[in-house]
Design a protein around this motif. Sequence first.
Motif, PDB file in Angstrom:
ATOM      1  N   THR A 173       0.839  -1.206   0.000  1.00  0.00           N
ATOM      2  CA  THR A 173       0.000   0.000   0.000  1.00  0.00           C
ATOM      3  C   THR A 173       0.873   1.254   0.000  1.00  0.00           C
ATOM      4  N   LYS A 174       1.922   1.220   0.824  1.00  0.00           N
ATOM      5  CA  LYS A 174       2.827   2.377   0.925  1.00  0.00           C
ATOM      6  C   LYS A 174       3.449   2.707  -0.419  1.00  0.00           C
ATOM      7  N   ILE A 175       4.106   1.703  -1.033  1.00  0.00           N
ATOM      8  CA  ILE A 175       4.849   2.032  -2.264  1.00  0.00           C
ATOM      9  C   ILE A 175       3.935   2.304  -3.453  1.00  0.00           C
ATOM     10  N   ALA A 176       2.703   1.735  -3.425  1.00  0.00           N
ATOM     11  CA  ALA A 176       1.767   1.994  -4.524  1.00  0.00           C
ATOM     12  C   ALA A 176       1.335   3.460  -4.523  1.00  0.00           C
ATOM     13  N   ARG A 177       1.477   4.130  -3.373  1.00  0.00           N
ATOM     14  CA  ARG A 177       1.062   5.540  -3.272  1.00  0.00           C
ATOM     15  C   ARG A 177       2.200   6.509  -3.578  1.00  0.00           C
ATOM     16  N   TYR A 178       3.426   6.002  -3.612  1.00  0.00           N
ATOM     17  CA  TYR A 178       4.566   6.904  -3.855  1.00  0.00           C
ATOM     18  C   TYR A 178       4.553   7.410  -5.294  1.00  0.00           C
ATOM     19  N   ASP A 179       5.059   8.635  -5.487  1.00  0.00           N
ATOM     20  CA  ASP A 179       5.185   9.176  -6.848  1.00  0.00           C
ATOM     21  C   ASP A 179       6.207   8.357  -7.625  1.00  0.00           C
ATOM     22  N   LYS A 180       7.319   8.054  -6.947  1.00  0.00           N
ATOM     23  CA  LYS A 180       8.386   7.279  -7.583  1.00  0.00           C
ATOM     24  C   LYS A 180       8.919   6.263  -6.583  1.00  0.00           C
ATOM     25  N   VAL A 181       9.409   5.144  -7.098  1.00  0.00           N
ATOM     26  CA  VAL A 181       9.989   4.123  -6.218  1.00  0.00           C
ATOM     27  C   VAL A 181      11.370   3.723  -6.700  1.00  0.00           C
ATOM     28  N   VAL A 182      12.221   3.328  -5.756  1.00  0.00           N
ATOM     29  CA  VAL A 182      13.501   2.725  -6.150  1.00  0.00           C
ATOM     30  C   VAL A 182      13.181   1.266  -6.510  1.00  0.00           C
ATOM     31  N   ASP A 183      14.096   0.596  -7.197  1.00  0.00           N
ATOM     32  CA  ASP A 183      13.859  -0.800  -7.556  1.00  0.00           C
ATOM     33  C   ASP A 183      15.046  -1.642  -7.109  1.00  0.00           C
ATOM     34  N   ILE A 184      14.948  -2.192  -5.905  1.00  0.00           N
ATOM     35  CA  ILE A 184      16.054  -2.940  -5.310  1.00  0.00           C
ATOM     36  C   ILE A 184      15.499  -4.218  -4.678  1.00  0.00           C
ATOM     37  N   PRO A 185      16.143  -5.373  -4.926  1.00  0.00           N
ATOM     38  CA  PRO A 185      15.662  -6.608  -4.286  1.00  0.00           C
ATOM     39  C   PRO A 185      15.825  -6.513  -2.768  1.00  0.00           C
ATOM     40  N   ASN A 186      14.805  -6.974  -2.031  1.00  0.00           N
ATOM     41  CA  ASN A 186      14.829  -6.897  -0.573  1.00  0.00           C
ATOM     42  C   ASN A 186      14.179  -8.118   0.052  1.00  0.00           C
ATOM     43  N   SER A 187      14.613  -8.423   1.271  1.00  0.00           N
ATOM     44  CA  SER A 187      13.902  -9.404   2.087  1.00  0.00           C
ATOM     45  C   SER A 187      12.671  -8.728   2.651  1.00  0.00           C
ATOM     46  N   MET A 188      11.558  -9.450   2.672  1.00  0.00           N
ATOM     47  CA  MET A 188      10.316  -8.899   3.202  1.00  0.00           C
ATOM     48  C   MET A 188       9.591  -9.953   4.030  1.00  0.00           C
ATOM     49  N   THR A 189       8.659  -9.483   4.858  1.00  0.00           N
ATOM     50  CA  THR A 189       7.900 -10.377   5.732  1.00  0.00           C
ATOM     51  C   THR A 189       6.425 -10.336   5.338  1.00  0.00           C
ATOM     52  N   VAL A 190       5.933 -11.433   4.760  1.00  0.00           N
ATOM     53  CA  VAL A 190       4.512 -11.525   4.419  1.00  0.00           C
ATOM     54  C   VAL A 190       3.816 -12.106   5.650  1.00  0.00           C
ATOM     55  N   LEU A 191       3.095 -11.245   6.353  1.00  0.00           N
ATOM     56  CA  LEU A 191       2.630 -11.536   7.710  1.00  0.00           C
ATOM     57  C   LEU A 191       1.698 -12.741   7.845  1.00  0.00           C
ATOM     58  N   SER A 192       0.767 -12.916   6.889  1.00  0.00           N
ATOM     59  CA  SER A 192      -0.232 -13.991   7.040  1.00  0.00           C
ATOM     60  C   SER A 192       0.425 -15.360   7.223  1.00  0.00           C
ATOM     61  N   GLY A 193       1.485 -15.629   6.485  1.00  0.00           N
ATOM     62  CA  GLY A 193       2.152 -16.927   6.590  1.00  0.00           C
ATOM     63  C   GLY A 193       3.224 -16.977   7.655  1.00  0.00           C
ATOM     64  N   MET A 194       3.686 -15.808   8.115  1.00  0.00           N
ATOM     65  CA  MET A 194       4.816 -15.765   9.055  1.00  0.00           C
ATOM     66  C   MET A 194       4.397 -15.625  10.522  1.00  0.00           C
ATOM     67  N   LEU A 195       3.300 -14.917  10.789  1.00  0.00           N
ATOM     68  CA  LEU A 195       2.909 -14.710  12.196  1.00  0.00           C
ATOM     69  C   LEU A 195       2.571 -16.019  12.932  1.00  0.00           C
ATOM     70  N   PRO A 196       1.973 -17.016  12.252  1.00  0.00           N
ATOM     71  CA  PRO A 196       1.761 -18.284  12.960  1.00  0.00           C
ATOM     72  C   PRO A 196       3.088 -18.899  13.431  1.00  0.00           C
TER      73      PRO A 196
END
Length: 283
Positions: A173-196
């Motif tokens: 949601t955050k980056i979809a609202r930005y005017d411009k974004v950088v494009d860099i591979p990153n580790s991320m946490t997808v909460l639905s599968g990780m919080l359990p």
Amino acid sequence: AKRGAEVYLLWGSTGWIGGMLKRMLEADSKTVVAAKSRLEDREGVAKELDAVKPTRVLLAAGLTGRPNVDWCETHQQETIRVNVTGTLSVADLCAQRGVHCCIFATGCIYHYDDAHPVGGKGFTEEDEPNFRGSFYSKTKAMVEELLKSFDNVLVLRVRMPISDDLSDRNFITKIARYDKVVDIPNSMTVLSGMLPLALAMSAAAVPGVYNFTNRGVISHNEILELYKQHVDPNFTYTNFTVEEQAKVIRAPRSNNFLDTTKLETCATKLGLEVPEVRAAVVS
């Protein structure tokens, strides 16, 4: 609470991640108490621990700054009071009472470098934090170092959290609202599968520091292409470089790949797995 029953005391229940944890525990018929004391009020925290007598503490509260971490640059004392003094205080009070404390922390304490280039090996839990670009990240690295001395504490390094709701805190949601974004591979946490997995680690009283991200990396553009595919076919975005980004933000942002070997080993022992990031984002 009757003897042997688990009681979870949760700080941050009104927050985004805390709210999810509360709903998950309730759905699993666990007793979960939403903490009312403020992290920075040590006396209040102590009283609440003694009144509730939890078997587990979950700490999903802290200051990230609004609208973003740039806020922390100009509110340094408040940031220390909550994220450093407050967090250590809860860990310490739990230690004195023999209660396991699971802290939802950040993996934004590393930045790609010569030894860890884009596409290369990831940072492990043993690597010295090398990103001090923002006051927020600097304090988080300091606190994590001190938390390692507590054998009752589990520190989960969350990064760029993603969820299936369109919350303001959701990285997509955050980056979809930005005017411009950088494009860099990153580790991320997808909460639905990780919080359990986080709750399973808490239940098993696992101690120590863990990179708490999905397997692999995904870039901003890959996410936004998936957003176009699955959410809004008319969505458009433009890129800019880190150098251009630096002109519009007060504090630099962390970009990294966190190695999840340690987490995967722990998950396997608990009969769970760490989902791959692209598959997790799509689902």
